[in-house]
Write an enzyme that holds these catalytic residues in place. Sequence first.
Site, mmCIF file in Angstrom:
data_model
loop_
_atom_site.group_PDB
_atom_site.id
_atom_site.type_symbol
_atom_site.label_atom_id
_atom_site.label_comp_id
_atom_site.label_asym_id
_atom_site.label_seq_id
_atom_site.Cartn_x
_atom_site.Cartn_y
_atom_site.Cartn_z
ATOM 1 N N ARG A 9 4.511 0.653 -9.897
ATOM 2 C CA ARG A 9 4.270 1.298 -11.189
ATOM 3 C C ARG A 9 2.978 0.827 -11.852
ATOM 4 N NH1 ARG A 9 9.947 1.815 -14.616
ATOM 5 N NH2 ARG A 9 10.797 3.606 -13.477
ATOM 6 N N VAL A 12 -2.836 -0.180 -9.665
ATOM 7 C CA VAL A 12 -3.220 -0.147 -8.256
ATOM 8 C C VAL A 12 -2.046 0.276 -7.386
ATOM 9 C CG1 VAL A 12 -4.213 -1.444 -6.345
ATOM 10 C CG2 VAL A 12 -4.893 -1.993 -8.679
ATOM 11 N N GLU A 39 15.002 -3.471 -11.393
ATOM 12 C CA GLU A 39 15.835 -3.413 -10.198
ATOM 13 C C GLU A 39 15.662 -4.639 -9.300
ATOM 14 O OE1 GLU A 39 15.870 1.450 -9.569
ATOM 15 O OE2 GLU A 39 14.208 0.243 -8.788
ATOM 16 N N GLY A 107 -5.729 -9.476 -4.857
ATOM 17 C CA GLY A 107 -6.108 -10.559 -5.745
ATOM 18 C C GLY A 107 -7.030 -10.082 -6.850
ATOM 19 N N SER A 108 -8.077 -10.864 -7.117
ATOM 20 C CA SER A 108 -8.976 -10.567 -8.227
ATOM 21 C C SER A 108 -10.293 -11.289 -8.019
ATOM 22 C CB SER A 108 -8.346 -11.014 -9.552
ATOM 23 O OG SER A 108 -9.290 -11.033 -10.595
ATOM 24 N N SER A 109 -11.357 -10.728 -8.576
ATOM 25 C CA SER A 109 -12.669 -11.367 -8.471
ATOM 26 C C SER A 109 -12.750 -12.658 -9.275
ATOM 27 C CB SER A 109 -13.767 -10.410 -8.955
ATOM 28 O OG SER A 109 -13.577 -10.078 -10.323
ATOM 29 N N CYS A 110 -11.758 -12.925 -10.133
ATOM 30 C CA CYS A 110 -11.781 -14.153 -10.935
ATOM 31 C C CYS A 110 -11.515 -15.398 -10.085
ATOM 32 C CB CYS A 110 -10.797 -14.084 -12.088
ATOM 33 S SG CYS A 110 -9.069 -14.218 -11.588
ATOM 34 N N TYR A 137 -4.508 -17.963 -13.904
ATOM 35 C CA TYR A 137 -4.354 -16.745 -13.102
ATOM 36 C C TYR A 137 -5.153 -16.850 -11.812
ATOM 37 C CZ TYR A 137 -4.636 -11.780 -11.833
ATOM 38 O OH TYR A 137 -4.578 -10.581 -11.155
ATOM 39 N N LYS A 141 -3.986 -16.720 -7.795
ATOM 40 C CA LYS A 141 -4.513 -15.752 -6.838
ATOM 41 C C LYS A 141 -5.146 -16.451 -5.626
ATOM 42 C CE LYS A 141 -2.949 -12.191 -8.503
ATOM 43 N NZ LYS A 141 -1.997 -11.415 -7.687
ATOM 44 N N LEU A 167 -11.259 -3.006 -12.157
ATOM 45 C CA LEU A 167 -10.711 -1.699 -11.836
ATOM 46 C C LEU A 167 -10.433 -0.894 -13.104
ATOM 47 C CD1 LEU A 167 -8.126 -2.798 -9.117
ATOM 48 C CD2 LEU A 167 -10.418 -1.851 -8.752
ATOM 49 N N HIS A 180 -8.633 -4.599 -20.750
ATOM 50 C CA HIS A 180 -9.947 -4.999 -20.279
ATOM 51 C C HIS A 180 -11.024 -4.136 -20.932
ATOM 52 C CE1 HIS A 180 -7.379 -6.616 -16.929
ATOM 53 N NE2 HIS A 180 -8.145 -7.649 -17.186
ATOM 54 N N ASP A 279 -21.062 -13.467 -25.371
ATOM 55 C CA ASP A 279 -21.345 -12.550 -24.275
ATOM 56 C C ASP A 279 -20.474 -12.818 -23.049
ATOM 57 O OD1 ASP A 279 -23.244 -10.745 -25.165
ATOM 58 O OD2 ASP A 279 -24.924 -12.092 -24.777
#
Length: 324
Positions: A9, A12, A39, A107-110, A137, A141, A167, A180, A279
Amino acid sequence: MKYYIAGHRGMVGSAITRRLQARKDAGEAIELVTRTSAELDLTDQIAVREFMSSQKPDVVILAAAKVGGIHANNTYPADFIYENLMIECNVIHQAFAAGVTQLLQLGSSCIYPRAVQQPMREDALLTGVLEPTNEPYAVAKIAGIKLCESYNRQYGVDYRSVMPTNLYGPGDNFHPENSHVLPALIRRFHEAARDGQEEVVIWGSGKPRREFLHVDDMAEASLHVLELPRDVYAAHTEPMLSHINVGSGSDVSIRELAEMVAKATGFLGQITQDATKPDGTMRKLMDVSRLGNMGWKASIGLDDGIRSTYAWFLEQDPAALRAK
């Protein structure tokens, strides 16, 4: 082929599910297995074990995660590290215990250090200090990547990881505090245009540059990486450096992004910067040469992607968007 999509849901997960469903509708022998969080609680080890042992999927796609922007990460760091670690440990280990040999985790670019050379290469992982605002986080990851690599080394399974850039697209979170930058701008400029405001103020100088990838491109890239023959995938990775960056390969300044969103939403007023606001990192761009060498590149341009995302936003129930 039986696929279990964890997090179907989410933005992605739902995009990947749509792609697989379209292939099923076209006649491919695909069975899709999904569960909502109500569920199946993925932080519950026993529940995940029972689910995996009863369903026995052929392929697991781990797109489930607790996600959020800077505010959410700063406010709930314990929740972010605990829930993401538990989800990864439970899904990856119980998939292995149920005999699943093919898995893809997102995962993530972080995961990359704060002061990393641009564009960010896969081999920059664990070479420096992480960004403090989302370190919990990011640590979770990174653990997911190392879990997959460790099970591959010890047990010979084929567990892969993809690391997306920023994304956006259908299913995004447009909450005024927890979203974001791109969905936040879409919402802000939409409301300004709707209310006839003459000015929209954006944080900082507008000079930081960010990369964006449409979620439909991410879904295509994920399935591309997942389905590469094992020898082809191995030829572009290493046992202890097996994750793949996924991005568009280009970036824009926040000011340029704001102007693109203003055009898409019909805002005709003035865009100003609040220079008293920080920034953040001046540039975050993924090196996607590995993925390019594997035969995939993004196809949805940012202008087109913003327009289609705004059209999706307009189709949603405003009350539901406020609650997200």
